[in-house]
Scaffold this active site. Structure first.
Site, mmCIF file in Angstrom:
data_model
loop_
_atom_site.group_PDB
_atom_site.id
_atom_site.type_symbol
_atom_site.label_atom_id
_atom_site.label_comp_id
_atom_site.label_asym_id
_atom_site.label_seq_id
_atom_site.Cartn_x
_atom_site.Cartn_y
_atom_site.Cartn_z
ATOM 1 N N SER A 1 0.795 -1.233 0.000
ATOM 2 C CA SER A 1 0.000 0.000 0.000
ATOM 3 C C SER A 1 0.823 1.278 0.000
ATOM 4 O O SER A 1 0.274 2.358 -0.253
ATOM 5 C CB SER A 1 -0.959 0.009 1.194
ATOM 6 O OG SER A 1 -2.036 -0.872 0.978
ATOM 7 N N LYS B 1 0.533 3.240 -3.110
ATOM 8 C CA LYS B 1 -0.634 4.084 -3.364
ATOM 9 C C LYS B 1 -0.261 5.565 -3.392
ATOM 10 O O LYS B 1 -0.891 6.360 -4.088
ATOM 11 C CB LYS B 1 -1.701 3.820 -2.302
ATOM 12 C CG LYS B 1 -2.289 2.413 -2.363
ATOM 13 C CD LYS B 1 -3.163 2.120 -1.152
ATOM 14 C CE LYS B 1 -3.724 0.700 -1.219
ATOM 15 N NZ LYS B 1 -4.466 0.335 -0.003
ATOM 16 N N TYR C 1 -2.484 -2.178 -10.736
ATOM 17 C CA TYR C 1 -2.538 -2.122 -9.269
ATOM 18 C C TYR C 1 -1.720 -3.252 -8.644
ATOM 19 O O TYR C 1 -0.909 -3.021 -7.732
ATOM 20 C CB TYR C 1 -3.989 -2.184 -8.808
ATOM 21 C CG TYR C 1 -4.150 -2.196 -7.317
ATOM 22 C CD1 TYR C 1 -3.945 -1.043 -6.566
ATOM 23 C CD2 TYR C 1 -4.506 -3.361 -6.646
ATOM 24 C CE1 TYR C 1 -4.090 -1.048 -5.190
ATOM 25 C CE2 TYR C 1 -4.650 -3.383 -5.271
ATOM 26 C CZ TYR C 1 -4.446 -2.216 -4.551
ATOM 27 O OH TYR C 1 -4.584 -2.239 -3.177
ATOM 28 N N VAL D 1 1.340 -3.767 3.968
ATOM 29 C CA VAL D 1 1.345 -5.052 4.667
ATOM 30 C C VAL D 1 2.608 -5.864 4.393
ATOM 31 O O VAL D 1 2.806 -6.916 4.988
ATOM 32 C CB VAL D 1 0.090 -5.889 4.335
ATOM 33 C CG1 VAL D 1 -1.151 -5.217 4.864
ATOM 34 C CG2 VAL D 1 -0.013 -6.169 2.843
ATOM 35 N N TYR E 1 -4.167 3.236 7.564
ATOM 36 C CA TYR E 1 -5.417 2.491 7.599
ATOM 37 C C TYR E 1 -6.334 3.078 8.682
ATOM 38 O O TYR E 1 -6.369 4.282 8.902
ATOM 39 C CB TYR E 1 -5.160 0.995 7.827
ATOM 40 C CG TYR E 1 -4.209 0.376 6.818
ATOM 41 C CD1 TYR E 1 -4.380 0.575 5.458
ATOM 42 C CD2 TYR E 1 -3.136 -0.408 7.233
ATOM 43 C CE1 TYR E 1 -3.516 0.008 4.533
ATOM 44 C CE2 TYR E 1 -2.267 -0.988 6.325
ATOM 45 C CZ TYR E 1 -2.466 -0.776 4.972
ATOM 46 O OH TYR E 1 -1.602 -1.337 4.070
#
Length: 312
Positions: A68, A71, A196, A266, A248
């Site tokens: 992530s 992102k 992605y 993660v 998160y």
């Protein structure tokens, strides 16, 4: 702020030693099968200053996939391609109290629009906004930008993790098809997800993500070359979203106790950007129940306290 090298190295080594026991309190990610092979005892940290100096300790050379953290990169690329207004017409800027792969807030709480670019649904939308003739051209744009802002031309995807993500990514497919059906996601779903999955599988080390964080801390200018790669405004937006959404559904607690714009993954990495001061990259694949590096958060908390890094 110019840091004394000897003192900084000693501090980082102490931070590693003090927080190593916390690795026993978490678990490595297993929902992507290949991530479950990570060594939960690995722990590393790297600091990149705005003068381009770097200090590190622990397992700072061990490679891990961005997950992530990527992102942040796709958000920057999408804003460079489409402009801020167009990007945020399709994805929000608000934090969410739900998990990073939640589907419920799409249908019930936000009129089918993802809350922010740091959750899976939002990141999938930002990937769809990256310009290119095909999947490979779009991903190469992300990869090339990543190599540029890390100063590391050897960065590439971990093929095994990429295939593992692709083969187990049904929840992301569900998110994507739901958004496609409601007119939020444009383009071919499989193609968007391919970009992605590949960006999440880019392999880095602590030094790489500390350099990205240092660029953001330096308002979009690479500390080691003086080259501007994003505008001050894009840098400001990215750091703000990192503060509110980057950890998160643990973002609020992180802001209170640590107070640094950060993004976790993660794979065990956390990228933290201290405006006007430094970038920090930490790695510890043992995760807490929210999906954040359990010892990594503790290291950042200690470092923030010792160096007075909180922006609040």
């Amino acid at each position: 702020m110019i840091l004394d090298g000897v003192i900084m190295r000693g501090l980082l080594e102490s931070v590693i030693e003090n927080n190593m026991p916390y690795t026993k309190d978490g678990k490595v990610a297993s929902y992507i099968p290949l991530l479950s092979s990570a060594n939960p005892d690995h722990l590393g940290i790297c600091v990149t200053t705005l003068e381009g100096k770097e200090y590190s300790a622990g397992d700072c050379e061990v490679k891990f996939t961005m997950q992530s953290i990527s992102k942040v990169i796709s958000l920057m690329v999408a804003m460079l391609d489409k402009g801020t207004k167009n990007v945020f017409s399709r994805v929000g800027m608000e934090p969410t109290g739900d998990g990073f792969n939640s589907i419920v807030n799409l249908e019930v709480r936000n009129y089918n629009k993802p809350f922010n670019p740091m959750i899976n649904a939002g990141a999938i939308v930002t990937c769809s906004l990256i310009e290119g003739e095909n999947v490979e051209e779009k991903f190469q744009k992300v990869l090339s930008f990543t190599r540029k802002i890390t100063g590391n031309d050897s960065i590439d995807i971990n093929q095994g993790v990429y295939l593992s993500e692709k083969n187990t990514g049904d929840r992301n497919r569900a998110l994507a098809y739901f958004m496609k059906g409601n007119g939020i996601l444009q383009g071919n779903v499989d193609d968007v997800l391919e970009v992605y999955f590949k960006q999440c599988s880019m392999e880095v080390c602590c030094r790489d993500i500390s350099r990205i964080a240092a660029m953001l801390a330096n308002d979009g200018v690479l500390p080691w070359s003086g080259e501007r790669v994003i505008s001050r405004e894009v840098s400001r937006i990215v750091k703000t979203i990192m503060v509110t959404c980057g950890m998160y559904d643990e973002s609020g607690e992180f802001a209170v106790h640590i107070g640094i714009p950060a993004k976790s993954g993660v794979g065990g990495g956390i990228m933290a950007s201290v405006p006007k001061r430094m970038g920090i990259g930490v790695f510890g694949p043992s995760l807490d129940e929210k999906g954040n590096s359990i010892a990594g958060i503790k290291m950042l908390q200690e470092l923030s306290k010792e160096l007075d890094l909180s922006i609040f």
